[in-house]
Design a protein around this motif. Structure first.
Motif, PDB file in Angstrom:
ATOM      1  N   THR A 113       1.327  -1.475   0.129  1.00 25.60           N
ATOM      2  CA  THR A 113      -0.084   0.067   0.259  1.00 25.60           C
ATOM      3  C   THR A 113       1.248   1.396   0.073  1.00 25.60           C
ATOM      4  OG1 THR A 113      -1.574  -0.913   1.083  1.00 25.60           O
ATOM      5  CG2 THR A 113      -1.530   1.263   1.244  1.00 25.60           C
ATOM      6  N   SER A 114       1.853   1.756   0.545  1.00 24.19           N
ATOM      7  CA  SER A 114       3.099   2.468   0.479  1.00 24.19           C
ATOM      8  C   SER A 114       2.853   2.777  -0.232  1.00 24.19           C
ATOM      9  CB  SER A 114       3.500   2.576   2.168  1.00 24.19           C
ATOM     10  OG  SER A 114       2.957   1.993   3.108  1.00 24.19           O
ATOM     11  N   ARG A 332      -0.255   4.318   8.080  1.00 25.88           N
ATOM     12  CA  ARG A 332       1.221   3.285   8.049  1.00 25.88           C
ATOM     13  C   ARG A 332       1.514   4.116   8.790  1.00 25.88           C
ATOM     14  NH1 ARG A 332      -4.015   1.367   5.292  1.00 25.88           N
ATOM     15  NH2 ARG A 332      -2.606  -0.599   4.586  1.00 25.88           N
ATOM     16  N   ASP A 348      -1.271   1.802  13.038  1.00 28.97           N
ATOM     17  CA  ASP A 348      -0.321   1.553  12.223  1.00 28.97           C
ATOM     18  C   ASP A 348      -0.969   0.319  11.958  1.00 28.97           C
ATOM     19  OD1 ASP A 348       2.594   1.397  10.386  1.00 28.97           O
ATOM     20  OD2 ASP A 348       2.153  -0.636  11.757  1.00 28.97           O
ATOM     21  N   HIS A 351      -0.548  -6.220  11.068  1.00 29.40           N
ATOM     22  CA  HIS A 351      -1.195  -7.308  11.853  1.00 29.40           C
ATOM     23  C   HIS A 351      -0.544  -8.903  11.216  1.00 29.40           C
ATOM     24  CE1 HIS A 351      -2.922  -8.083   6.889  1.00 29.40           C
ATOM     25  NE2 HIS A 351      -2.766  -6.281   7.376  1.00 29.40           N
TER      26      HIS A 351
HETATM   27  N1  ATP Z   1       8.891  -2.452   3.275  1.00 32.24           N
HETATM   28  C1  ATP Z   1       8.360  -2.958   5.328  1.00 32.24           C
HETATM   29  N2  ATP Z   1       9.163  -3.563   5.733  1.00 32.24           N
HETATM   30  C2  ATP Z   1       8.399  -4.114   6.721  1.00 32.24           C
HETATM   31  N3  ATP Z   1       7.202  -3.951   7.513  1.00 32.24           N
HETATM   32  C3  ATP Z   1       6.967  -2.778   6.526  1.00 32.24           C
HETATM   33  C4  ATP Z   1       6.895  -2.529   5.257  1.00 32.24           C
HETATM   34  N4  ATP Z   1       5.723  -2.012   5.010  1.00 32.24           N
HETATM   35  C5  ATP Z   1       5.561  -1.190   6.105  1.00 32.24           C
HETATM   36  N5  ATP Z   1       5.369  -2.422   7.143  1.00 32.24           N
HETATM   37  C6  ATP Z   1       4.766  -2.751   8.122  1.00 32.24           C
HETATM   38  O1  ATP Z   1       3.528  -3.377   7.315  1.00 32.24           O
HETATM   39  C7  ATP Z   1       2.283  -2.508   7.994  1.00 32.24           C
HETATM   40  C8  ATP Z   1       1.134  -2.398   6.756  1.00 32.24           C
HETATM   41  O2  ATP Z   1       2.054  -1.715   5.499  1.00 32.24           O
HETATM   42  P1  ATP Z   1       1.556  -1.427   4.136  1.00 32.24           P
HETATM   43  O3  ATP Z   1       0.078  -0.933   4.398  1.00 32.24           O
HETATM   44  O4  ATP Z   1       2.205  -0.384   3.296  1.00 32.24           O
HETATM   45  O5  ATP Z   1       2.004  -3.664   3.340  1.00 32.24           O
HETATM   46  P2  ATP Z   1       0.977  -3.565   2.731  1.00 32.24           P
HETATM   47  O6  ATP Z   1       2.007  -4.721   2.434  1.00 32.24           O
HETATM   48  O7  ATP Z   1      -0.105  -2.749   1.544  1.00 32.24           O
HETATM   49  O8  ATP Z   1       0.008  -4.553   3.127  1.00 32.24           O
HETATM   50  P3  ATP Z   1      -1.459  -5.101   3.255  1.00 32.24           P
HETATM   51  O9  ATP Z   1      -1.450  -6.617   2.511  1.00 32.24           O
HETATM   52  O10 ATP Z   1      -1.586  -5.850   4.665  1.00 32.24           O
HETATM   53  O11 ATP Z   1      -2.264  -4.687   2.530  1.00 32.24           O
HETATM   54  C9  ATP Z   1       2.545  -1.111   8.111  1.00 32.24           C
HETATM   55  O12 ATP Z   1       1.430  -0.440   8.965  1.00 32.24           O
HETATM   56  C10 ATP Z   1       4.188  -1.491   8.756  1.00 32.24           C
HETATM   57  O13 ATP Z   1       3.641  -1.478  10.073  1.00 32.24           O
END
Ligand code: ATP
Ligand code: UAG
Ligand code: API
Ligand code: MG
Length: 484
Positions: A113-114, A332, A348, A351
């Protein structure tokens, strides 16, 4: 669209007259209207073939089904294919037609997502009309919508991509979840590049082993990206090497980023409280970037996003310069407020184990007092992660409060007990609102509070009911009511 327009995708000849009109595609019989082409896919709860009769009654023009599905009695023509989900994705792409010219996708356990949000912001900064699609919804010029899935189903996805293209969006970044990749939701997307962040434990209720989970993610590189296209791989994760190897074997142009990265090489990071200074080398030149976000992992996400933008044509200086203006994706490591004594409170979305580990490690460098964490685990999801997260929380935080996330159909006490079993000394407060109030009330100067697990979510699902609940609102209320 005429049925014959799908000739390259479906064996349509001899099934129906070539000029039969198809005015919609769907895998949900409840959405079928006269002229829809219905795709019978086998799912986790039901087999779409069961609904062939329903689709026929609603006016489906034909049914696309797996070979041997035995739908001869449906009363309408049946088109047999090897992979109905793939056929659906490609047909939806054909039916809706347009997509933004430059599309990228990012996969990985955490950071999708980030990265999708950062890539959109970098493009916007560089002057492009850009969109992002993912867990937090769709963001595009004049559009900001809450979404249901991380990777939308192919029909919704291609309808959206066509709308975005029609509204002038030229660049779009999207999240590729392992479910989405496995279920062929992205197979019709014309990707210019793709990114990989990391791999950890997630969705063990869906993928039998972590290797199979990784293999689902690799589809993005070995099946969906065209040969020669750039793959931006974060280089500092234990799963980086197998990902790089697979991408190279698939004939992609692998560009690595991170401390071990060759394309964007991270030379140095200095942490400040809510920001960090990074030195990034690209093509022999050092760029000093003042990143307005906390957390090592946000540096990793920024590098993958910058890599995606540069690899698809954005100027290096512009892309890296844009990092100085990044806004974190909602929920996030999101700074919601501070107590009167200056203790920060973050919401944050951690999960899953690795995310929790990263977020707790990320705040330690600027926490002179205690790290306090409030978290729980969702019901009807991977049970194995509960004790793992309990252990991580008690190892990395000074105070752990175990509360409810989305219990769904499970008994909340049972979920909490599984976490508590591996979290000696943790405090158990089931009511999430009370848990947040209690944690905020404990904060002294120098402490940091992380409320983890629900991020941007606006509801809490208990049983089958979803009640309005926002960690942001609860934190703000608790801060307003807290004396110190
Ligand atoms: N590069 C990274 N490495 C490890 N942990 C991260 C990283 N980026 C984000 N996080 C952690 O993971 C959480 C979710 O980040 P993000 O929403 O960007 O990831 P995501 O892959 O889209 O997750 P989801 O599958 O749950 O949607 C953040 O709130 C943070 O705690
Ligand atoms: C487990 C899973 O991934 N399920 C998704 C999947 O459903 P499914 O194929 O298993 O469907 P099913 O309920 O078994 O039904 C089979 C077929 O019968 C059809 N049907 C059913 C009933 C009927 O009356 N008529 C009919 O035609 C259904 O439309 C379906 O095509 O395909 C559907 C359409 O794309 C999704 O909505 C659904 O997401 C459910 C709601 C879900 O919760 N998914 C989550 C787990 C998910 O996909 N998450 C990922 C990752 C999240 C992240 O970590 O970021 C995501 O990308 O969001
Ligand atoms: N896309 C993930 C999000 C989980 C968020 C967490 N709050 C939970 O409910 O477990 C899932 O549905 O598994
Ligand atoms: Mg996401």
């Amino acid at each position: 669209m005429k049925l014959i327009d799908l000739a390259g995708i479906l064996p349509v000849d001899g099934v129906l007259p070539r000029d039969v009109e198809v005015n919609g595609v769907s895998s949900d019989s409840r959405q079928v209207t006269a002229g829809t082409l219905f795709f019978a896919v086998s799912g986790s709860k039901a087999d779409g073939a069961t609904y062939a009769g329903d689709a026929a009654k609603r006016g489906a023009v034909a049914i696309v089904a797996a070979k041997g599905a035995g739908l001869a009695s449906a009363g309408i023509p049946v088109i047999s294919v090897d992979d109905p989900r793939l056929a659906l994705a490609l047909s939806a792409a054909k039916f809706y037609g347009r997509q933004p010219e430059t599309m990228v996708a990012v996969t990985g356990t955490s950071g999708k997502t980030s990265v999708a949000a950062f890539t959109r912001q970098i493009w916007k900064h560089a002057g492009y009309a850009a969109a992002s699609i993912g867990t937090t919804g769709v963001v595009a010029p004049g559009r900001n919508e809450y979404g249901q899935l991380t990777t939308p189903d192919p029909v919704a996805l291609h309808k959206l991509l066509a709308e975005l293209a029609a509204s002038g969006v030229t660049h779009a970044s999207m999240e590729a979840s392992s479910h989405g990749l496995d279920q062929r939701r992205l197979d019709g997307v014309r990707l210019a590049a793709a990114g990989f962040t990391n791999l950890g434990r997630d969705h063990m209720d869906y993928h039998p082993t972590v290797e199979e989970y990784h293999r689902a993610k690799l589809r993005l590189f070995d099946t969906l990206l065209p040969k020669g296209a750039p793959a931006i791989v974060f280089a500092d994760d234990p799963w980086s090497k197998p990902t790089i190897d697979a991408a190279r074997a698939a004939g992609l142009k692998v560009l690595t980023v991170g401390r071990h990265g060759d394309f964007l090489s991270l030379k140095r990071v200095e942490h400040e409280r809510h920001r960090q200074r990074a030195e990034i080398e690209c093509d022999g030149a050092i760029h000093e970037i003042d990143l307005p976000l906390a957390g090592d992992f946000q540096v990793a996400n920024s590098l993958v996003a910058a890599g995606l933008a540069i690899a698809t044509g954005t100027d290096v200086g512009k892309a890296l310069g844009a990092l100085e203006y990044l806004e974190g994706a909602p929920g996030r490591l999101d700074l919601v407020g501070t107590t009167a004594a200056g203790a920060p409170v973050y919401v944050d979305y951690a999960h899953k184990p690795d995310a929790l580990e990263n977020v707790l490690a990320a705040v330690r460098p600027f926490t002179t007092g205690r790290v306090i964490v409030v978290f729980g685990c969702g019901g009807d999801r991977d049970r194995g992660k509960r004790p793992i997260m309990g252990e991580i929380a008690t190892r990395l935080a000074d105070v752990t409060i175990v509360t409810d996330d989305n219990p769904r159909s499970e008994v909340p006490e049972t979920i909490r007990a599984a976490i508590m079993a591996a979290a000696p000394g943790a405090i158990e407060i089931g009511d999430r609102r009370l848990a947040i109030q209690e944690a905020v009330g404990m904060l002294h100067a120098g402490d940091t509070l992380i409320v983890a697990g629900k991020g941007h979510e606006e509801g809490q699902t208990i049983g089958t009911e979803t009640l309005h609940f926002s960690d942001h609102e609860e934190v703000r209320n608790a801060l307003a009511g807290s004396p110190a």
